[in-house]
Design a protein around this motif. Structure first.
Motif, PDB file in Angstrom:
ATOM      1  N   ILE A 230       0.847  -1.189   0.000  1.00 26.81           N
ATOM      2  CA  ILE A 230       0.000   0.000   0.000  1.00 26.81           C
ATOM      3  C   ILE A 230       0.889   1.248   0.000  1.00 26.81           C
ATOM      4  O   ILE A 230       2.016   1.215   0.505  1.00 26.81           O
ATOM      5  CB  ILE A 230      -0.956   0.033   1.224  1.00 26.81           C
ATOM      6  CG1 ILE A 230      -0.189  -0.145   2.533  1.00 26.81           C
ATOM      7  CG2 ILE A 230      -2.030  -1.039   1.089  1.00 26.81           C
ATOM      8  CD1 ILE A 230      -1.058  -0.097   3.777  1.00 26.81           C
ATOM      9  N   PRO A 231       0.401   2.366  -0.558  1.00 22.34           N
ATOM     10  CA  PRO A 231       1.234   3.564  -0.652  1.00 22.34           C
ATOM     11  C   PRO A 231       1.432   4.279   0.670  1.00 22.34           C
ATOM     12  O   PRO A 231       2.402   5.018   0.855  1.00 22.34           O
ATOM     13  CB  PRO A 231       0.474   4.445  -1.653  1.00 22.34           C
ATOM     14  CG  PRO A 231      -0.960   4.006  -1.524  1.00 22.34           C
ATOM     15  CD  PRO A 231      -0.902   2.540  -1.238  1.00 22.34           C
ATOM     16  N   GLU A 232       0.515   4.097   1.611  1.00 25.34           N
ATOM     17  CA  GLU A 232       0.617   4.746   2.923  1.00 25.34           C
ATOM     18  C   GLU A 232      -0.197   3.946   3.918  1.00 25.34           C
ATOM     19  O   GLU A 232      -1.143   3.234   3.546  1.00 25.34           O
ATOM     20  CB  GLU A 232       0.130   6.194   2.859  1.00 25.34           C
ATOM     21  CG  GLU A 232      -1.287   6.333   2.326  1.00 25.34           C
ATOM     22  CD  GLU A 232      -1.715   7.773   2.173  1.00 25.34           C
ATOM     23  OE1 GLU A 232      -0.904   8.658   2.517  1.00 25.34           O
ATOM     24  OE2 GLU A 232      -2.845   8.021   1.735  1.00 25.34           O
ATOM     25  N   ASN A 233       0.155   4.081   5.182  1.00 21.81           N
ATOM     26  CA  ASN A 233      -0.521   3.305   6.228  1.00 21.81           C
ATOM     27  C   ASN A 233      -1.759   4.042   6.730  1.00 21.81           C
ATOM     28  O   ASN A 233      -1.780   4.590   7.843  1.00 21.81           O
ATOM     29  CB  ASN A 233       0.445   3.023   7.383  1.00 21.81           C
ATOM     30  CG  ASN A 233       1.517   2.041   7.001  1.00 21.81           C
ATOM     31  OD1 ASN A 233       1.313   1.210   6.125  1.00 21.81           O
ATOM     32  ND2 ASN A 233       2.665   2.133   7.634  1.00 21.81           N
ATOM     33  N   THR A 234      -2.801   4.040   5.901  1.00 22.87           N
ATOM     34  CA  THR A 234      -4.054   4.706   6.254  1.00 22.87           C
ATOM     35  C   THR A 234      -5.218   3.762   6.045  1.00 22.87           C
ATOM     36  O   THR A 234      -5.108   2.739   5.350  1.00 22.87           O
ATOM     37  CB  THR A 234      -4.277   5.958   5.389  1.00 22.87           C
ATOM     38  OG1 THR A 234      -4.447   5.558   4.016  1.00 22.87           O
ATOM     39  CG2 THR A 234      -3.105   6.925   5.502  1.00 22.87           C
ATOM     40  N   GLY A 235      -6.368   4.130   6.612  1.00 23.55           N
ATOM     41  CA  GLY A 235      -7.568   3.334   6.420  1.00 23.55           C
ATOM     42  C   GLY A 235      -7.996   3.283   4.966  1.00 23.55           C
ATOM     43  O   GLY A 235      -8.425   2.227   4.472  1.00 23.55           O
ATOM     44  N   ASP A 236      -7.898   4.411   4.262  1.00 23.11           N
ATOM     45  CA  ASP A 236      -8.281   4.439   2.849  1.00 23.11           C
ATOM     46  C   ASP A 236      -7.432   3.470   2.033  1.00 23.11           C
ATOM     47  O   ASP A 236      -7.944   2.752   1.169  1.00 23.11           O
ATOM     48  CB  ASP A 236      -8.129   5.854   2.284  1.00 23.11           C
ATOM     49  CG  ASP A 236      -9.193   6.804   2.806  1.00 23.11           C
ATOM     50  OD1 ASP A 236     -10.219   6.313   3.323  1.00 23.11           O
ATOM     51  OD2 ASP A 236      -9.000   8.026   2.700  1.00 23.11           O
ATOM     52  N   ALA A 237      -6.114   3.464   2.304  1.00 23.77           N
ATOM     53  CA  ALA A 237      -5.228   2.559   1.580  1.00 23.77           C
ATOM     54  C   ALA A 237      -5.556   1.107   1.897  1.00 23.77           C
ATOM     55  O   ALA A 237      -5.534   0.238   1.010  1.00 23.77           O
ATOM     56  CB  ALA A 237      -3.775   2.863   1.922  1.00 23.77           C
ATOM     57  N   GLY A 238      -5.867   0.823   3.152  1.00 19.43           N
ATOM     58  CA  GLY A 238      -6.244  -0.532   3.529  1.00 19.43           C
ATOM     59  C   GLY A 238      -7.530  -0.979   2.872  1.00 19.43           C
ATOM     60  O   GLY A 238      -7.647  -2.131   2.408  1.00 19.43           O
TER      61      GLY A 238
END
Length: 343
Positions: free
Chosen positions: A223-231
């Motif tokens: 994933i590009p970043e550790n966020t809820g949206d990315a998950g």
């Protein structure tokens, strides 16, 4: 001990009177000077408690030639883990009489390098840095002599003071818990490259092997970043691409795990009956989300305390040679509703 003669706010002179020692001895105790005997030190500390004396920390720092300020450098406080960690660092620093300047880098390499050089408007005594880009080369090129402690699981030279959690062990712990609950097709959202896996991914892969489970590249998602949206986005992609659902998912952080769970629930996948989910960090939202999230919790209080212990040593003894200063904070598994009871 003698009676305190002064009726105003407690003073150092009052401590000396009550303890029956000189003001110099009181000063030595407050400033941690080693030449005070243990019984005398205890008398002074008891007198301080008895009359409620509060040392003038600004004056003490001035006498030591210090600013009484340290900087904590993190990628961003919008990330729940770092917001919580910052709170623990502030609490631990207050007990030492230090103020904490919190600086956000956004993970930008140039901003991180400037922070490593101590480029702040205010003078600081030391730095605690959690970096997304700093490695051995950047640290070797560092010109600043401001004492530095690094946080996180990046690779550093042995001589770099460093406080970490056992991310490799955390990855193994997550898989072991899912396997104990009956999972056999385990995915990872936030996995790093298989060519050079980060410690948490490496632990995940080793645990699969130890339990005789196949490595399924189709069940691993970067994933590009550790966020809820990315998950959520990565889980949506996973659900669309696989012929058979995984029965367990390891999310790289709790925030990512919440996105994972949102995607699963939108597709009417039951948690944990169809797919069990586990995260890392034990952020406060993990306990209140439904179903509540099983998480591997680093002891942030210990991370903060150990980082400050190391930094205090570096500040107090700048001429000491520091080698192989690496501290590791403990982990624990917090089982909640998002995973199955081990069979």
């Amino acid at each position: 001990m003698t009676d305190r003669p002064h009726t105003g706010p407690p003073r150092m002179a009052d401590v000396a009177t009550v303890a029956g020692v000189s003001m110099k001895t009181v000063s030595n105790v407050i400033n941690g000077v080693d030449k005070v005997s243990a019984p005398t030190r205890q008398r002074v500390l008891s007198a301080i408690d008895e009359i409620g004396y509060l040392p003038n920390l600004s004056a003490r720092n001035l006498a030591r030639g210090r600013a009484g300020v340290i900087a904590l450098v993190v990628p961003g406080l919008e990330l729940p883990y770092f917001a919580s960690l910052a709170g623990k660092v502030v609490e631990a620093a207050e007990r030492r009489g230090w103020l904490v300047l919190i600086h956000q880098t956004g993970g930008d390499a140039a901003t991180e390098r400037a922070a490593l050089e101590g480029n702040f408007a205010q003078r600081i005594d030391g730095l605690i840095v959690s970096s997304q880009t700093t490695g051995p080369e950047e640290l070797a090129a560092r010109a600043s002599t401001v004492p530095l402690v690094m946080l996180g699981n990046r690779a550093f030279d042995p001589g770099t003071p460093h406080v970490d959690i056992d991310n490799h062990g955390a990855g193994k712990m997550a898989v072991q818990h899912l396997v104990a609950g009956g999972c056999r097709r385990i995915a990872m959202i936030g996995a790093s490259s298989l060519l050079a896996p980060a410690p948490r991914t490496q632990g995940f892969l080793e645990a699969l092997q130890e339990h005789g489970l196949p490595l399924r590249p189709d069940l691993l998602r970067q994933i590009p970043e550790n966020t809820g949206d990315a998950g959520e986005s990565a889980t949506e992609d996973l659900l669309e691409c696989v012929d058979e659902l995984p029965d367990g998912i390891v999310a790289i952080t709790d925030w990512v795990a919440q996105g994972v769970m949102r995607a699963l629930l939108r597709h009417e996948v039951r948690i944990p009956q169809d797919v069990a989910v586990i995260g890392f960090d034990d952020i406060p939202y993990a306990r209140t989300y439904y179903p509540s999230l099983t998480s591997i919790a680093p002891d942030r209080r210990q991370v903060a305390a150990r980082a400050l212990d190391v930094l205090d040593r570096l500040i107090s003894h700048p001429s000491d040679r520091v080698e192989d200063v690496e501290a590791r904070a403990p982990l624990r598994l917090l089982v909640r509703e998002s995973t199955r009871t081990p069979s």
